[in-house]
Enzyme design. Structure first.
Site, PDB file in Angstrom:
ATOM      1  N   THR A  70       0.833  -1.209   0.000  1.00  0.00           N
ATOM      2  CA  THR A  70       0.000   0.000   0.000  1.00  0.00           C
ATOM      3  C   THR A  70       0.865   1.255   0.000  1.00  0.00           C
ATOM      4  O   THR A  70       0.614   2.194  -0.769  1.00  0.00           O
ATOM      5  CB  THR A  70      -0.934  -0.004   1.231  1.00  0.00           C
ATOM      6  OG1 THR A  70      -1.746  -1.187   1.186  1.00  0.00           O
ATOM      7  CG2 THR A  70      -1.834   1.224   1.249  1.00  0.00           C
ATOM      8  N   GLN A 183       0.872  -9.104  -6.480  1.00  0.00           N
ATOM      9  CA  GLN A 183       0.351 -10.465  -6.663  1.00  0.00           C
ATOM     10  C   GLN A 183       1.205 -11.285  -7.629  1.00  0.00           C
ATOM     11  O   GLN A 183       1.094 -12.508  -7.662  1.00  0.00           O
ATOM     12  CB  GLN A 183      -1.099 -10.427  -7.164  1.00  0.00           C
ATOM     13  CG  GLN A 183      -2.083  -9.851  -6.168  1.00  0.00           C
ATOM     14  CD  GLN A 183      -2.390 -10.802  -5.005  1.00  0.00           C
ATOM     15  OE1 GLN A 183      -2.153 -12.008  -5.072  1.00  0.00           O
ATOM     16  NE2 GLN A 183      -2.903 -10.258  -3.904  1.00  0.00           N
ATOM     17  N   THR A 241      13.612   4.880  10.327  1.00  0.00           N
ATOM     18  CA  THR A 241      14.679   3.937  10.680  1.00  0.00           C
ATOM     19  C   THR A 241      14.517   2.636   9.905  1.00  0.00           C
ATOM     20  O   THR A 241      13.407   2.091   9.814  1.00  0.00           O
ATOM     21  CB  THR A 241      14.669   3.669  12.197  1.00  0.00           C
ATOM     22  OG1 THR A 241      14.892   4.915  12.856  1.00  0.00           O
ATOM     23  CG2 THR A 241      15.759   2.677  12.592  1.00  0.00           C
ATOM     24  N   CYS A 343     -16.652  -5.335   0.982  1.00  0.00           N
ATOM     25  CA  CYS A 343     -18.043  -5.141   1.370  1.00  0.00           C
ATOM     26  C   CYS A 343     -18.101  -3.973   2.350  1.00  0.00           C
ATOM     27  O   CYS A 343     -17.109  -3.620   2.975  1.00  0.00           O
ATOM     28  CB  CYS A 343     -18.624  -6.391   2.004  1.00  0.00           C
ATOM     29  SG  CYS A 343     -17.518  -7.243   3.105  1.00  0.00           S
TER      30      CYS A 343
END
Ligand SMILES: Cc1ncc(COP(=O)(O)O)c(C=O)c1O
Length: 414
Positions: A70, A183, A241, A343
């Site tokens: 992400t 992926q 760090t 969802c």
């Protein structure tokens, strides 16, 4: 018996990875410190970086460690777009595919809400980006494009994108290309240099490594505007760090993932996936296998010999079944699976990926993803095949209503 069919959400940590991780967690030393402990940590950090780079066909200097996929995606999208618009440059257009993971989709929408002109690239029924649409979008005004971002392999339907062709369309105009390869790692051959992209996101926990570790592989000519400012670590692109233990564990996991492509593990997983696909076709004739490479698509492998889809992914529309109800019925029967999409507030959202592929809303809410891994056995696949017909039947009887409080959660692992 429990059987885990959700490796694409996260994978169990490998013993070798865990041993390397815990050994390194015991060591002291900040790689930025000048004393012996610090310098020793620096050497171990650089060794881990070199191993990660070698596993994905990159130079060590190109690997920027992050807290996962992400962060790598956000850094690529926001950081490169900002850098390409620095010093008076005006490149308001960002080209992004419609089937990206939310780690790209949401930052792109965030940028859009702040005035960036996001051009959403359409895909075909199998989820492959429309190259003519990309060409047209670029040629419309090449100077105005900051970046093209198209994922290498889709997390829901497993389709692999023709990145080399995408690079060939963008590079003649000086437009950099980012790909989310989270992926793809460990499932298809991954070579940053050969692929020709300028930035590539990776995550350790999809390949038996720890959660919270990833990388943005970044060609040396690119200097994204950082998301995190601070101590100037990682080429000043990503302050904080350095996580020597995380990098070491990731290096071990990345090497294992790369080895799986040639030691027969990946082929064995693909054969089990095909067995599952065949079984579903035979038992539930109206089930629709989505993505490239199945359902007579004739693209497995592609004509050019490259894989058309991920070997460990099977994604299925079960008409008349609500995805969440299938998930909970399978869970109760001992199988961990995923709908593959999100969802919200108890009502499953139709998969944006399937909608982009041209499926209707009901179909896009009737999905189940089975993702296999190195530990998956034939017995587990056969047990799943035995359980599925009744589960599907019960789910059909329950219909497409999903507003039960049991299902009232938001998000969902993807
Ligand atoms: C395609 C893709 N990109 C990005 C991510 C996010 O990676 P991470 O969980 O390391 O933040 C995932 C994980 O679900 C993913 O499947």
């Amino acid at each position: 018996m429990r059987a885990y069919f959700d490796f694409a959400a996260t994978s169990p940590m490998d013993d070798e990875v865990l041993a390397a991780y815990t050994q390194e967690l015991r060591a002291v030393g900040n790689p930025s410190s000048l004393h012996a402990e610090g310098q020793s940590a620096r050497m171990r950090m650089e060794s881990a970086r070199a191993r990660i780079a070698a596993a994905v066909g990159a130079e060590p200097a190109e690997v920027v460690l992050t807290s996962g996929g992400t962060e790598a995606d956000n850094l690529a999208l926001k950081g490169i777009h900002a850098a390409r618009n620095a010093e008076g440059a005006h490149r308001p257009r960002l080209l992004v595919s419609t089937i990206e993971h939310h780690a790209i989709l949401d930052p792109a929408e965030h940028l859009e809400s702040h005035g960036v002109d996001v051009v959403w690239l359409p895909v075909d029924r199998q989820g492959r980006v429309d190259l003519e649409a990309l060409r047209a979008a670029i040629e419309d005004d090449p100077e105005s494009v900051s970046l093209v971002s198209v994922m290498l392999a889709n997390n829901e339907i497993g389709t692999v994108q023709p990145l080399e062709e995408i690079v060939a369309l963008a590079h003649p105009h000086g437009i950099p290309v980012h790909t989310d390869a989270v992926q793809a790692l460990g499932q298809i051959p991954l070579d940053f240099t050969a692929l020709g992209v300028d930035a590539m996101s990776l995550s350790a926990h999809k390949v038996a490594g720890p959660v919270g570790v990833g990388a943005l592989v970044l060609s040396r000519g690119l200097a994204p505007v950082p998301l995190l400012h601070g101590g100037g670590q990682e080429r000043s692109v990503r302050s904080g760090t350095l996580d020597v233990a995380g990098a070491t564990a990731f290096a071990t996991a990345a090497e294992l993932a790369a080895a799986h492509l040639t030691d027969g593990t990946s082929a064995r997983t693909a054969a089990l996936r095909d067995r599952l696909a065949e079984g579903i076709r035979g038992q539930i004739p109206d089930a629709i296998l989505t993505g490239a490479g199945l359902e007579g698509d004739g693209d497995h492998p592609r004509e050019d010999g490259r894989p058309g889809r991920l070997p460990a992914n099977l994604h299925v529309v079960f008409p008349g079944c609500e995805g969440d109800s299938l998930l909970f019925l399978l869970d109760a029967a001992g199988f961990a699976t995923s709908t593959g999409s999100a969802c919200q507030a108890g009502v499953s959202r139709p998969s944006h990926v399937l909608m982009a592929c041209g499926f209707d809303e009901d179909q896009a809410r009737s999905t189940q993803r089975f993702s296999l891994g190195p530990d998956t056995t034939r017995e587990q696949v056969d047990a799943l095949l035995r359980a599925l017909p009744e589960v599907v039947e019960r789910s059909r009887r329950a219909g497409m209503v999903s507003a039960s409080p049991r299902w009232a959660h938001s998000g969902g692992a993807r």
